[in-house]
Design a protein around this motif. Structure first.
Motif, PDB file in Angstrom:
ATOM      1  N   UNK A 293       0.832  -1.219   0.000  1.00 10.68           N
ATOM      2  CA  UNK A 293       0.000   0.000   0.000  1.00 10.68           C
ATOM      3  C   UNK A 293       0.857   1.256   0.000  1.00 10.68           C
ATOM      4  N   UNK A 294       1.883   1.302  -0.866  1.00  4.89           N
ATOM      5  CA  UNK A 294       2.736   2.501  -0.856  1.00  4.89           C
ATOM      6  C   UNK A 294       2.192   3.580  -1.788  1.00  4.89           C
ATOM      7  N   UNK A 295       2.189   4.826  -1.273  1.00  6.92           N
ATOM      8  CA  UNK A 295       1.814   6.002  -2.077  1.00  6.92           C
ATOM      9  C   UNK A 295       2.651   7.191  -1.621  1.00  6.92           C
ATOM     10  N   UNK A 296       2.744   8.209  -2.490  1.00  4.28           N
ATOM     11  CA  UNK A 296       3.248   9.497  -2.003  1.00  4.28           C
ATOM     12  C   UNK A 296       2.086  10.140  -1.253  1.00  4.28           C
ATOM     13  N   UNK A 297       2.406  11.149  -0.455  1.00  2.00           N
ATOM     14  CA  UNK A 297       1.323  11.826   0.276  1.00  2.00           C
ATOM     15  C   UNK A 297       0.386  12.516  -0.727  1.00  2.00           C
ATOM     16  N   UNK A 298       0.940  13.001  -1.836  1.00  2.00           N
ATOM     17  CA  UNK A 298       0.093  13.605  -2.887  1.00  2.00           C
ATOM     18  C   UNK A 298      -0.899  12.558  -3.424  1.00  2.00           C
ATOM     19  N   UNK A 299      -0.410  11.348  -3.707  1.00  2.00           N
ATOM     20  CA  UNK A 299      -1.316  10.290  -4.211  1.00  2.00           C
ATOM     21  C   UNK A 299      -2.379   9.944  -3.167  1.00  2.00           C
ATOM     22  N   UNK A 300      -1.955   9.945  -1.884  1.00  2.00           N
ATOM     23  CA  UNK A 300      -2.934   9.666  -0.818  1.00  2.00           C
ATOM     24  C   UNK A 300      -4.042  10.720  -0.857  1.00  2.00           C
ATOM     25  N   UNK A 302      -5.029  12.526  -3.354  1.00  2.00           N
ATOM     26  CA  UNK A 302      -5.884  12.362  -4.542  1.00  2.00           C
ATOM     27  C   UNK A 302      -6.854  11.186  -4.358  1.00  2.00           C
ATOM     28  N   UNK A 303      -6.338  10.095  -3.789  1.00  2.00           N
ATOM     29  CA  UNK A 303      -7.202   8.923  -3.590  1.00  2.00           C
ATOM     30  C   UNK A 303      -8.295   9.225  -2.556  1.00  2.00           C
ATOM     31  N   UNK A 304      -7.904   9.915  -1.473  1.00  2.00           N
ATOM     32  CA  UNK A 304      -8.904  10.236  -0.437  1.00  2.00           C
ATOM     33  C   UNK A 304      -9.985  11.156  -1.000  1.00  2.00           C
ATOM     34  N   UNK A 305      -9.588  12.065  -1.883  1.00  2.00           N
ATOM     35  CA  UNK A 305     -10.564  12.978  -2.501  1.00  2.00           C
ATOM     36  C   UNK A 305     -11.580  12.190  -3.322  1.00  2.00           C
ATOM     37  N   UNK A 306     -11.072  11.237  -4.085  1.00  2.00           N
ATOM     38  CA  UNK A 306     -11.947  10.423  -4.941  1.00  2.00           C
ATOM     39  C   UNK A 306     -12.865   9.535  -4.091  1.00  2.00           C
ATOM     40  N   UNK A 307     -12.270   8.880  -3.095  1.00  2.00           N
ATOM     41  CA  UNK A 307     -13.069   7.982  -2.250  1.00  2.00           C
ATOM     42  C   UNK A 307     -14.128   8.784  -1.484  1.00  2.00           C
ATOM     43  N   UNK A 314     -20.854  13.782  -2.529  1.00  2.00           N
ATOM     44  CA  UNK A 314     -20.582  15.190  -2.856  1.00  2.00           C
ATOM     45  C   UNK A 314     -19.554  15.260  -3.980  1.00  2.00           C
ATOM     46  N   UNK A 315     -19.652  16.281  -4.852  1.00  2.00           N
ATOM     47  CA  UNK A 315     -18.661  16.361  -5.935  1.00  2.00           C
ATOM     48  C   UNK A 315     -17.273  16.667  -5.371  1.00  2.00           C
ATOM     49  N   UNK A 316     -16.236  16.163  -6.064  1.00  2.00           N
ATOM     50  CA  UNK A 316     -14.873  16.439  -5.604  1.00  2.00           C
ATOM     51  C   UNK A 316     -14.565  17.916  -5.829  1.00  2.00           C
ATOM     52  N   UNK A 317     -13.678  18.468  -4.999  1.00  2.00           N
ATOM     53  CA  UNK A 317     -13.303  19.886  -5.128  1.00  2.00           C
ATOM     54  C   UNK A 317     -12.623  20.135  -6.463  1.00  2.00           C
ATOM     55  N   UNK A 359      -5.345  -0.238  -0.102  1.00  2.00           N
ATOM     56  CA  UNK A 359      -5.486   1.156   0.346  1.00  2.00           C
ATOM     57  C   UNK A 359      -6.871   1.704  -0.024  1.00  2.00           C
ATOM     58  N   UNK A 360      -7.324   1.396  -1.226  1.00  2.00           N
ATOM     59  CA  UNK A 360      -8.651   1.880  -1.647  1.00  2.00           C
ATOM     60  C   UNK A 360      -9.731   1.377  -0.686  1.00  2.00           C
ATOM     61  N   UNK A 361      -9.710   0.076  -0.401  1.00  2.00           N
ATOM     62  CA  UNK A 361     -10.751  -0.501   0.466  1.00  2.00           C
ATOM     63  C   UNK A 361     -10.697   0.065   1.878  1.00  2.00           C
TER      64      UNK A 361
END
Ligand SMILES: NC(=O)c1ccc[n+]([C@@H]2O[C@H](COP(=O)([O-])OP(=O)(O)OC[C@H]3O[C@@H](n4cnc5c(N)ncnc54)[C@H](O)[C@@H]3O)[C@@H](O)[C@H]2O)c1
Ligand SMILES: O=c1ccn([C@@H]2O[C@H](COP(=O)(O)OP(=O)(O)O[C@H]3OC[C@](O)(CO)[C@H]3O)[C@@H](O)[C@H]2O)c(=O)[nH]1
Length: 389
Positions: A293-300, A302-307, A314-317, A359-361
């Motif tokens: 489950x490795x990501x950069x903090x930027x990728x985290x 982005x993923x949290x925004x999508x999830x 609610x729509x993503x920012x 990580x997604x789940x």
């Protein structure tokens, strides 16, 4: 419910034990208490200064495990009842600590006292009374990777030998003393060395746990809702707070640092294996993380925004992230671990443990919890007129 015929990894029946859990009211403690109550016959003497996160396990008295968990509101800095509780227990688990990075460079004395000085009596009482100890350290004892000192374009940076973190081989690499970020890692390293030395010289039965960014429900607090408005929790709660408030997620120094995140429920399975398999766990230091489950903090971010958009509806920012310098976000003396991938050989060999959740789940279940728990309170807080002074 607790099953009658529980056996350990070697097929031996597991005897019910009494566990003195210090820091039981925190994030990891609350999940561990839940697991022990739901699936084992063990008793827990839960020690903490707070109990909000385990209230649901303590009341009402009709709960199926009533009588197997007792809360003791004790500050281990200055309470003579601690030794008595350790003596009553078969095993002590020490989770108590200041462990939020925003404190390390701004409250270095509290950080060092909490992670080293306050843990000393716990180690001493366990050693003197021949009681087993599971001590919670951190992946942060590895500090920075060897690879981070190589030139940016060096092909050796791709060689796992320069970045995989191995309990019995990797060095502990911290920044200079002015970089007070490392006050926590250094205090944790010294208490690890003390525990290890008590094992070597006095026969203390110990296990040291190095968690690699365990995340899930009940981690830290949402500023202004169940914690101070100006408080800075760990990244999961910082980003959750931004998402709940509909504001961009703040990327410290561009969000280039890398982390591996493991779901709290997977990690708790590993701790239960340690508790119930002393012959396999004693004398060992265990990385507990999820190398997949490795990501950069930027990728985290982005993923949290999508999830979050998926689970909240609610729509993503439009502008989901903004950059901020570490000096502005954390203040003077901050520094960072570049990359944290756990080697899994020891925990695999000794306990046969592997993490399961992607990580997604894990973000989906955690952000569903965050939305259900906080969205309404945030809405009300935002709509309240600010009191004029
Ligand atoms: N969560 C992670 O990913 C992670 C990563 C690395 C290390 N750790 C380590 O695991 C342990 C638990 O972490 P957590 O995430 O549950 O943190 P947490 O802050 O949620 O829990 C710590 C608990 O200890 C209690 N505590 C602190 N000082 C105390 C004192 N003097 N007396 C009594 N209780 C006290 C706090 O009230 C809190 O409930 C810590 O030692 C931490 O360093 C956690
Ligand atoms: O709003 C934010 C908050 C943080 N960051 C950056 O994210 C990285 C991870 O931060 P965090 O989870 O808060 O903490 P660390 O992983 O650095 O340290 C912890 O690891 C284990 C433990 O011992 C206990 O949990 C603790 O020390 C980091 O790079 C932050 O700068 C962000 O960009 N935006």
């Amino acid at each position: 419910m607790a099953s009658a015929a529980r056996v350990d990894l070697d097929g031996n029946p597991i005897k019910a034990m009494t566990i003195c859990m210090i820091g039981a009211g925190g994030f990891i403690g609350s999940h561990l208490c839940e697991k022990l109550m739901a699936e084992t016959p063990h008793k827990v003497l839960a020690v903490d200064v707070y109990n909000d996160k385990i209230k649901h396990l303590l009341e009402p008295a009709s709960l199926p495990w009533a009588g197997r968990i007792q809360f003791h509101r004790i500050n281990i800095k200055n309470d003579s009842r601690l030794e008595g509780l350790i003596k009553m227990a078969d095993l002590t688990i020490n989770l108590a600590a200041i462990c939020t990075p925003a404190d390390y460079n701004t409250r270095p004395l509290d950080t060092i006292y909490s992670n080293f000085i306050d843990a000393l009596p716990v180690v001493k009482y366990c050693s003197e009374n021949n009681k087993r100890l599971i001590h919670f350290s951190t992946c942060e004892v590895y500090g920075k990777t060897i690879g981070s000192f190589l030139p940016k374009d060096s092909p050796m940076r791709q060689d796992p030998a320069y970045f995989i973190l191995k309990e019995d081989a990797s060095p502990c690499i911290f920044g200079s003393i002015e970089k007070q970020r490392w006050s926590y890692a250094c205090a944790k390293q010294l208490i690890e060395r003390l525990v290890y030395a008590e094992g070597a010289e006095n026969g203390l039965e110990f296990t040291i746990v190095r968690p690699f960014n365990w995340i899930g429900p009940r981690m830290d607090f949402i500023p202004g809702i169940d914690g101070p408005s100006e408080g800075v929790p760990r990244v999961l709660a910082c980003f959750s707070n931004n998402l709940l408030r509909g504001e961009p997620l703040k990327l410290v120094d561009g969000g280039q640092s890398q982390r591996t995140f493991v779901y709290i429920k997977d990690a708790i399975e590993a701790v239960l294996l340690m508790i119930e398999n002393p012959a396999r766990a004693n004398g060992h230091i265990f990385n507990v993380g999820n190398p997949n489950n490795e990501v950069t903090v930027r990728q985290l971010a982005e993923m949290m925004t999508e999830v979050y958009s998926k689970v909240s509806g609610e729509p993503a920012l439009e502008v989901p992230t903004i950059d901020i310098s570490s000096k502005e976000f954390y203040g003077e003396g901050y520094d960072d671990s570049d990359k944290r991938i756990p080697d899994m050989t020891i925990i695999n060999t000794q306990l046969g443990w592997n993490p399961k959740t992607s990580l997604w789940d894990l973000l989906e279940s955690t952000l569903t919890y965050q939305h259900r728990t906080y969205a309404e309170a945030i809405k009300q807080a935002i709509s309240k007129p600010v009191a004029s002074s």
